[in-house]
Design an enzyme around this catalytic site. Structure first.
Site, PDB file in Angstrom:
ATOM      1  CG  HIS A 196       8.133  -0.748 -26.131  1.00 61.35           C
ATOM      2  ND1 HIS A 196       8.513  -1.014 -27.424  1.00 61.35           N
ATOM      3  CD2 HIS A 196       8.930   0.264 -25.698  1.00 61.35           C
ATOM      4  CE1 HIS A 196       9.527  -0.221 -27.746  1.00 61.35           C
ATOM      5  NE2 HIS A 196       9.797   0.576 -26.714  1.00 61.35           N
TER       6      HIS A 196
ATOM      7  CE  LYS B 219     -10.876  -2.268   4.594  1.00 66.89           C
ATOM      8  NZ  LYS B 219     -10.431  -1.219   5.475  1.00 66.89           N
TER       9      LYS B 219
ATOM     10  CD  GLU C  70      -8.359   4.476   0.227  1.00 69.14           C
ATOM     11  OE1 GLU C  70      -7.519   5.099   0.909  1.00 69.14           O
ATOM     12  OE2 GLU C  70      -8.480   3.242   0.280  1.00 69.14           O
TER      13      GLU C  70
ATOM     14  CE  LYS D 212      -5.735   6.505   9.979  1.00 71.33           C
ATOM     15  NZ  LYS D 212      -6.212   7.720   9.298  1.00 71.33           N
TER      16      LYS D 212
ATOM     17  N   GLY E 287      -4.456   7.506   5.656  1.00 69.83           N
ATOM     18  CA  GLY E 287      -3.418   6.550   5.271  1.00 69.83           C
ATOM     19  C   GLY E 287      -2.684   6.964   4.007  1.00 69.83           C
ATOM     20  NE  ARG E 288      -7.455   9.064   0.302  1.00 65.58           N
ATOM     21  CZ  ARG E 288      -8.372   8.703   1.199  1.00 65.58           C
ATOM     22  NH1 ARG E 288      -8.181   7.603   1.931  1.00 65.58           N
ATOM     23  NH2 ARG E 288      -9.462   9.420   1.390  1.00 65.58           N
TER      24      ARG E 288
ATOM     25  CD  GLU F   8      -6.116  -6.834   3.627  1.00 68.19           C
ATOM     26  OE1 GLU F   8      -6.399  -6.332   4.740  1.00 68.19           O
ATOM     27  OE2 GLU F   8      -6.808  -6.649   2.617  1.00 68.19           O
TER      28      GLU F   8
HETATM   29  O1  F6P Z   1      -8.826  -0.212   3.200  1.00 65.72           O
HETATM   30  C1  F6P Z   1      -8.435   1.080   3.020  1.00 65.72           C
HETATM   31  C2  F6P Z   1      -7.550   1.596   4.119  1.00 65.72           C
HETATM   32  O2  F6P Z   1      -8.312   2.044   5.172  1.00 65.72           O
HETATM   33  C3  F6P Z   1      -6.670   2.692   3.551  1.00 65.72           C
HETATM   34  O3  F6P Z   1      -7.288   3.912   3.512  1.00 65.72           O
HETATM   35  C4  F6P Z   1      -5.489   2.611   4.444  1.00 65.72           C
HETATM   36  O4  F6P Z   1      -4.408   3.256   3.861  1.00 65.72           O
HETATM   37  C5  F6P Z   1      -5.312   1.115   4.563  1.00 65.72           C
HETATM   38  O5  F6P Z   1      -6.642   0.625   4.607  1.00 65.72           O
HETATM   39  C6  F6P Z   1      -4.499   0.618   5.718  1.00 65.72           C
HETATM   40  O6  F6P Z   1      -5.026   1.018   6.935  1.00 65.72           O
HETATM   41  P1  F6P Z   1      -4.245   0.853   8.295  1.00 65.72           P
HETATM   42  O7  F6P Z   1      -3.020   1.716   8.236  1.00 65.72           O
HETATM   43  O8  F6P Z   1      -5.193   1.274   9.362  1.00 65.72           O
HETATM   44  O9  F6P Z   1      -3.852  -0.601   8.437  1.00 65.72           O
END
Ligand code: F6P
Length: 527
Positions: free
Chosen positions: A388, A503, A357, A213, A270-271, A219
């Site tokens: 288990h 971060k 979150e 987003k 995002g979530r 990452e």
């Molecule tokens: O680090 C948390 C976060 O901001 C989440 O809330 C989000 O889902 C994720 O990183 C990924 O964000 P993006 O879609 O902007 O890469």
């Protein structure tokens, strides 16, 4: 306009605090009255699901008190404000619009100069058109060959929900002949994640979806570069193999190096983005847009039920209220989601982000400290595997962990075997029924090591079969439950400042701008 008050300012909450009666599950579940109670404490949900709270520590008197709390906390008014476009995300000054991706519950919502429902539907149509062209062989690789695999690159909300849903429906799609493309996911910045996926797919026939987003997540951008490098090394042009899902304001939106770009926006966290283009692209490519539409229909059906002001007609609201009672009055610190469905293997991981979150906060929506517990620690694994593993602590540990079971009467596939007089699906169902009663009723034994205290509460969501519709209904149930709990705790459930500090420090480490403990830990990790 709703009145946003802290939980401990509400009279209905004070009445709960003052009420020292506790429901003893061993008593209320005994004998014929127990059988009647289990039948009675069940609420119909969307898409044939049912929420059963017979094994929760509630009775009619307590349910009436929880209904008073729902009323005084104005839960349905707050939900209406949210879906009518109020600025509910106070921290980031944003609207909260994920419900609009699957239906129009209230008034048209205009933001950023557009009708937001129309905007989301337009993106769904663009994705459907694109997926149709990929499936129909109109969009191919440079050699004119079909894409057979779709790989999502993203993390957090841009990974967990879509991945959990893909896994939830993969076997269903195989059984129904609806699996159009296999999907894989790269999320972790650990290079072994990308290497593992890239070494087990045919990159020449793979389409990659970059999902971010913000368009700035370290990452995801790292993994994109990793994948582009692999494509180039294979003699392929990355631009022929990549699409993007992002917001129109992100740096990615300006990048022309993609076959297509599909959009969500800042008003969808995002979530909560699985039903936006974030889930829409990968799920439409994997299963077809019509299957994604069924998922949306299931979620929309739950949303409509969640708009009911009466918690005894609204499973998400009731689940939220019972959860707050368990957290704030009974003092239970964690909760487990235990799906008796292998297809839901990653659903607890998705709910971990969605819940923790959203509601893992210590200040209210106005930035003031709150004096009561908020979101619980959430974990889970599919049954029977969990039995288990960590069920020992759940049955006999010092902490009581409220449990949320999920089960289905039918399996997704068309194969099952009769062994020792029962099918595997029956064995699965037998186990969940047994666990609910074992947790609630316990067992006396002179040998304390073999004694089960019981009194451990659980609820169960039961459905006929896990399908796209019931998956959508289940997803929205938990999203709405989390939202109602955030309202009760007076939190802003839609920002996530708690993920920022780490971060920032990681960036400092990579820039070698460290001192003290940070410098030593970095050194020990070879950076
Ligand atoms: O680090 C948390 C976060 O901001 C989440 O809330 C989000 O889902 C994720 O990183 C990924 O964000 P993006 O879609 O902007 O890469």
């Amino acid at each position: 306009m709703a009145d946003w008050k802290n939980l401990d300012q509400l009279d209905a909450y004070k009445a709960l605090v003052d009420d020292s009666t506790r429901v003893d599950l061993r008593t209320v579940l005994a004998g014929e009255q127990g059988a009647q109670r289990v039948r009675r404490y069940a609420l119909p949900m969307a898409c044939g699901l049912s929420y059963n709270y017979g094994a929760k520590q509630v009775d009619d008197a307590l349910l009436a008190k929880l209904a008073n709390l729902a009323k005084e906390a104005q839960l349905s008014e707050k939900f209406a404000e949210l879906y009518n476009g109020a600025m509910i995300n106070t921290g980031e000054k944003r609207l909260v619009l994920h419900h609009l991706t699957r239906g129009q519950l209230g008034d048209p919502v205009v933001a950023d100069g557009v009708d937001k429902r129309e905007f989301y539907v337009e993106q769904q149509k663009r994705i459907a058109d694109f997926a149709g062209k990929v499936h129909g062989g109109e969009i191919t690789n440079a050699a004119g060959e079909d894409f057979t695999t779709v790989v999502q690159i993203g993390i957090g909300g841009s990974d967990l929900g879509p991945r959990a849903i893909y896994l939830a429906l993969e076997n269903w799609a195989r059984a129904e002949g609806a699996l159009k493309m296999e999907a894989r996911f790269i999320s972790n910045v650990d290079p072994d994640d990308a290497v593992n996926v890239l070494s087990t797919i045919d990159v020449a026939h793979s389409l990659f979806i970059l999902v971010s987003k913000s368009g700035t997540t370290l990452e995801t951008l790292t993994n994109e570069a990793f994948v582009k490098d692999a494509l180039s090394k294979a003699g392929l042009d990355p631009a022929d193999h990549m699409v993007a899902v992002t917001s129109q304001t992100s740096p990615l939106a300006q990048d022309s190096g993609y076959l297509e770009a599909f959009f969500m926006d800042d008003h969808i966290g995002g979530r909560y983005s699985s039903t936006s283009a974030v889930g829409g692209a990968v799920l439409s490519l994997a299963f077809g847009p019509e299957v994604f539409a069924q998922l949306l229909a299931g979620a929309a059906a739950t949303d409509r039920i969640s708009a009911d002001a009466d918690p005894l007609e609204n499973p998400a609201m009731l689940d939220a209220l019972i959860g707050v009672y368990e957290r704030n009055i009974l003092g239970y610190e964690s909760t487990a989601v235990l799906p008796y469905s292998q297809a839901l293997s990653r659903f607890p991981a998705h709910l971990q982000q969605a819940d923790m979150e959203s509601n893992g906060k210590s200040v209210n929506r106005f930035g003031e400290p709150v004096d009561y517990p908020t979101g619980p620690v959430l974990f889970g694994e599919p049954g029977t595997n969990g039995q288990h593993s960590f069920y020992q602590l759940l049955h006999q540990g010092k902490d009581i962990v409220p449990l949320q079971f999920v089960g289905f009467r039918e399996n997704q596939g068309k194969t099952d075997v009769l062994i020792q007089g029962s099918y595997s699906q029956q064995k699965l169902g037998a186990n969940v029924a047994a666990q609910i009663v074992a947790f609630a009723c316990g067992k006396d034994d002179e040998d304390l090591n073999k004694k089960f205290d019981g009194g451990r509460p659980s609820s169960i969501i039961i459905g006929e079969r896990l399908t796209p519709e019931s998956m959508g209904a289940l997803l929205a149930h938990f999203e709405n439950k989390i939202m109602f709990q955030g309202f009760l705790w007076n939190l802003n459930s839609f920002d996530q400042e708690g993920v920022q500090l780490g971060k920032v420090l990681a960036k400092r480490v990579l820039a070698h701008e460290t001192d003290g403990a940070l410098a030593v830990y970095s050194e020990m990790l070879g950076i």
